[in-house]
Design a protein around this motif. Structure first.
Motif, PDB file in Angstrom:
ATOM      1  N   ILE A   1       0.495  -1.228   0.075  1.00  0.00           N
ATOM      2  CA  ILE A   1      -0.082   0.299   0.655  1.00  0.00           C
ATOM      3  C   ILE A   1       1.270   1.329   0.161  1.00  0.00           C
ATOM      4  N   LEU A   2       0.631   2.384  -0.433  1.00  0.00           N
ATOM      5  CA  LEU A   2       0.725   3.393  -0.481  1.00  0.00           C
ATOM      6  C   LEU A   2       0.201   4.905   0.040  1.00  0.00           C
ATOM      7  N   TRP A   3       0.233   5.418   0.915  1.00  0.00           N
ATOM      8  CA  TRP A   3       0.231   5.556   1.642  1.00  0.00           C
ATOM      9  C   TRP A   3       0.764   7.173   1.600  1.00  0.00           C
ATOM     10  N   ASN A   4      -0.152   8.699   2.808  1.00  0.00           N
ATOM     11  CA  ASN A   4       0.585   9.726   3.077  1.00  0.00           C
ATOM     12  C   ASN A   4       0.792   9.764   4.421  1.00  0.00           C
TER      13      ASN A   4
ATOM     14  N   GLY B   1       5.562  12.693 -11.419  1.00  0.00           N
ATOM     15  CA  GLY B   1       4.360  13.448 -11.226  1.00  0.00           C
ATOM     16  C   GLY B   1       3.222  13.495 -11.485  1.00  0.00           C
ATOM     17  N   ASP B   2       2.971  12.150 -10.678  1.00  0.00           N
ATOM     18  CA  ASP B   2       1.428  11.847 -10.378  1.00  0.00           C
ATOM     19  C   ASP B   2       1.741  11.730  -9.091  1.00  0.00           C
ATOM     20  N   LEU B   3       1.008  12.419  -8.073  1.00  0.00           N
ATOM     21  CA  LEU B   3       0.943  11.502  -6.560  1.00  0.00           C
ATOM     22  C   LEU B   3      -0.732  11.102  -5.973  1.00  0.00           C
ATOM     23  N   ILE B   4      -1.178  12.412  -6.415  1.00  0.00           N
ATOM     24  CA  ILE B   4      -2.701  12.086  -5.942  1.00  0.00           C
ATOM     25  C   ILE B   4      -3.463  11.045  -6.807  1.00  0.00           C
ATOM     26  N   SER B   5      -3.236  10.157  -7.836  1.00  0.00           N
ATOM     27  CA  SER B   5      -3.925   9.374  -7.987  1.00  0.00           C
ATOM     28  C   SER B   5      -3.461   8.047  -7.548  1.00  0.00           C
ATOM     29  N   LEU B   6      -2.526   8.053  -7.089  1.00  0.00           N
ATOM     30  CA  LEU B   6      -1.856   6.695  -6.422  1.00  0.00           C
ATOM     31  C   LEU B   6      -1.612   6.561  -4.999  1.00  0.00           C
TER      32      LEU B   6
ATOM     33  N   LEU C   1      10.975   0.598  -9.051  1.00  0.00           N
ATOM     34  CA  LEU C   1      10.137  -0.185  -8.851  1.00  0.00           C
ATOM     35  C   LEU C   1       8.665  -0.043  -8.578  1.00  0.00           C
ATOM     36  N   MET C   2       8.861   0.335  -7.459  1.00  0.00           N
ATOM     37  CA  MET C   2       7.319  -0.145  -6.100  1.00  0.00           C
ATOM     38  C   MET C   2       6.506   1.218  -7.173  1.00  0.00           C
ATOM     39  N   LEU C   3       6.956   2.428  -7.265  1.00  0.00           N
ATOM     40  CA  LEU C   3       5.928   3.468  -7.659  1.00  0.00           C
ATOM     41  C   LEU C   3       5.463   3.501  -8.985  1.00  0.00           C
ATOM     42  N   THR C   4       6.729   2.998 -10.170  1.00  0.00           N
ATOM     43  CA  THR C   4       6.112   1.831 -11.324  1.00  0.00           C
ATOM     44  C   THR C   4       5.344   1.160 -11.630  1.00  0.00           C
ATOM     45  N   GLY C   5       5.295   0.460 -10.072  1.00  0.00           N
ATOM     46  CA  GLY C   5       4.321  -1.306 -10.177  1.00  0.00           C
ATOM     47  C   GLY C   5       2.961  -0.448 -10.072  1.00  0.00           C
TER      48      GLY C   5
END
Length: 320
Positions: A109-112, A142-147, A191-195
């Protein structure tokens, strides 16, 4: 070394803590990048933290018993962090005001720390975590909002590949030569961000091409001042990443700038046929609708209507 590779320094600082009481564990995690406030009802508790600081990136192998963590809202954009989490064992529940996400072994999971949330550790477990400044991650995607707040399920091939990579990084971190450590951390993060980006693109693959173009045009047309809409603004309103939006445009044979030009020409043609703009010159109408000069406007108009703005105006005004 490329600029991307320089984002993470090689110098590594390691901290290892073992706990058999909850209170000192709660104190220790306060030093981590995310502002944790932890509580627990467990009478017996054990936990361990193995944390590394490598440049601006923090890595943590955390083992814990059942507890609850509350994250206060972070109002400072400069301190915003994102966390890439791999659940190795146990079960966690991420509770935001508008959604609940459960993760199990093998899930990522990716969270902030931008929004208030609660994290429930419902059983003993272990997670591997990579914290890094949001600005650094945004430079890579280039875009974190959607991720952000997206989960990769353990039963997908993509999650299996990413999990194996993260586990290997943590397994070898102590033995990796200093000169190579930053590069390996960089590679894992990329690799994780691309995934996560690939997974998000797959989730949105059911958007039909024609439906996408229709939605994009409808959103753009809502703006009275078309200069205010950018690719990022449009992607956010479509709830997709900028890169995926560009791919959808490419697959449709169109571009963002082409759609913008088309709508500008349409608005200009309406003005040319309106008595309200009859006192405006062609150059003035071109400037009103965002064209840099009359020649640029003439070319775009001719491509769309097969005639010049002057001829179009003369023909249209005959019927008014």
């Amino acid at each position: 070394m490329p600029a991307r590779g320089r984002a993470v320094a090689n110098l590594c600082r390691k901290m290892v803590h073992q706990f058999n009481k909850f209170e000192p564990f709660a104190d220790a995690v306060k030093d981590l990048p995310v502002p944790w406030q932890l509580t627990t009802t467990e009478q017996r508790y054990s936990a361990s933290i193995e944390a590394y600081e490598i440049g601006s990136v923090s890595l943590g192998r955390v083992a814990f018993g059942p507890c609850q963590a509350t994250y206060a809202e972070n109002r400072s954009a400069s301190d915003e962090q994102i966390c890439l989490t791999l659940q190795v064992s146990g079960h966690q529940r991420f509770v935001w005001p508008d959604r609940v996400t459960e993760i199990f072994p093998g899930d990522l999971i990716l969270w902030n720390n931008r929004h208030s949330m609660r994290l429930d550790n419902t059983a003993e477990g272990t997670s591997y975590n990579l914290w890094l400044p949001s600005k650094l991650a945004a430079q890579r995607t280039g875009d974190l909002i959607s991720l952000t707040r997206n989960k990769l399920s353990h039963n997908t091939g993509l999650a299996e590949v990413l999990s194996a990579n993260v586990k290997e990084l943590f397994r070898q971190l102590d033995s990796i030569p200093d000169i190579a450590r930053g590069s390996m951390v960089n590679t894992t993060i990329d690799l994780m961000l691309t995934g996560f980006m690939c997974d998000l693109n797959v989730k949105h693959a059911n958007i039909l091409q024609d439906d996408f173009i229709h939605k994009a045009k409808s959103i753009i047309e809502e703006f009275s001042d078309i200069s205010l809409i950018t690719p990022t603004v449009l992607a956010n309103k479509l709830s997709i990443s900028v890169r995926y939006m560009q791919l959808l445009f490419a697959n449709s044979g169109q571009t963002f700038s082409g759609i913008i030009s088309e709508i500008r020409v349409k608005r200009a043609s309406d003005a040319l046929s309106s008595p309200r703009f009859s006192s405006c010159t062609i150059t003035e109408i071109a400037h009103i609708f965002g064209f840099c000069d009359a020649s640029h406007f003439n070319r775009a108009f001719r491509r769309r209507y097969g005639t010049t703005p002057s001829q179009y105006r003369q023909q249209s005004l005959r019927y008014h």
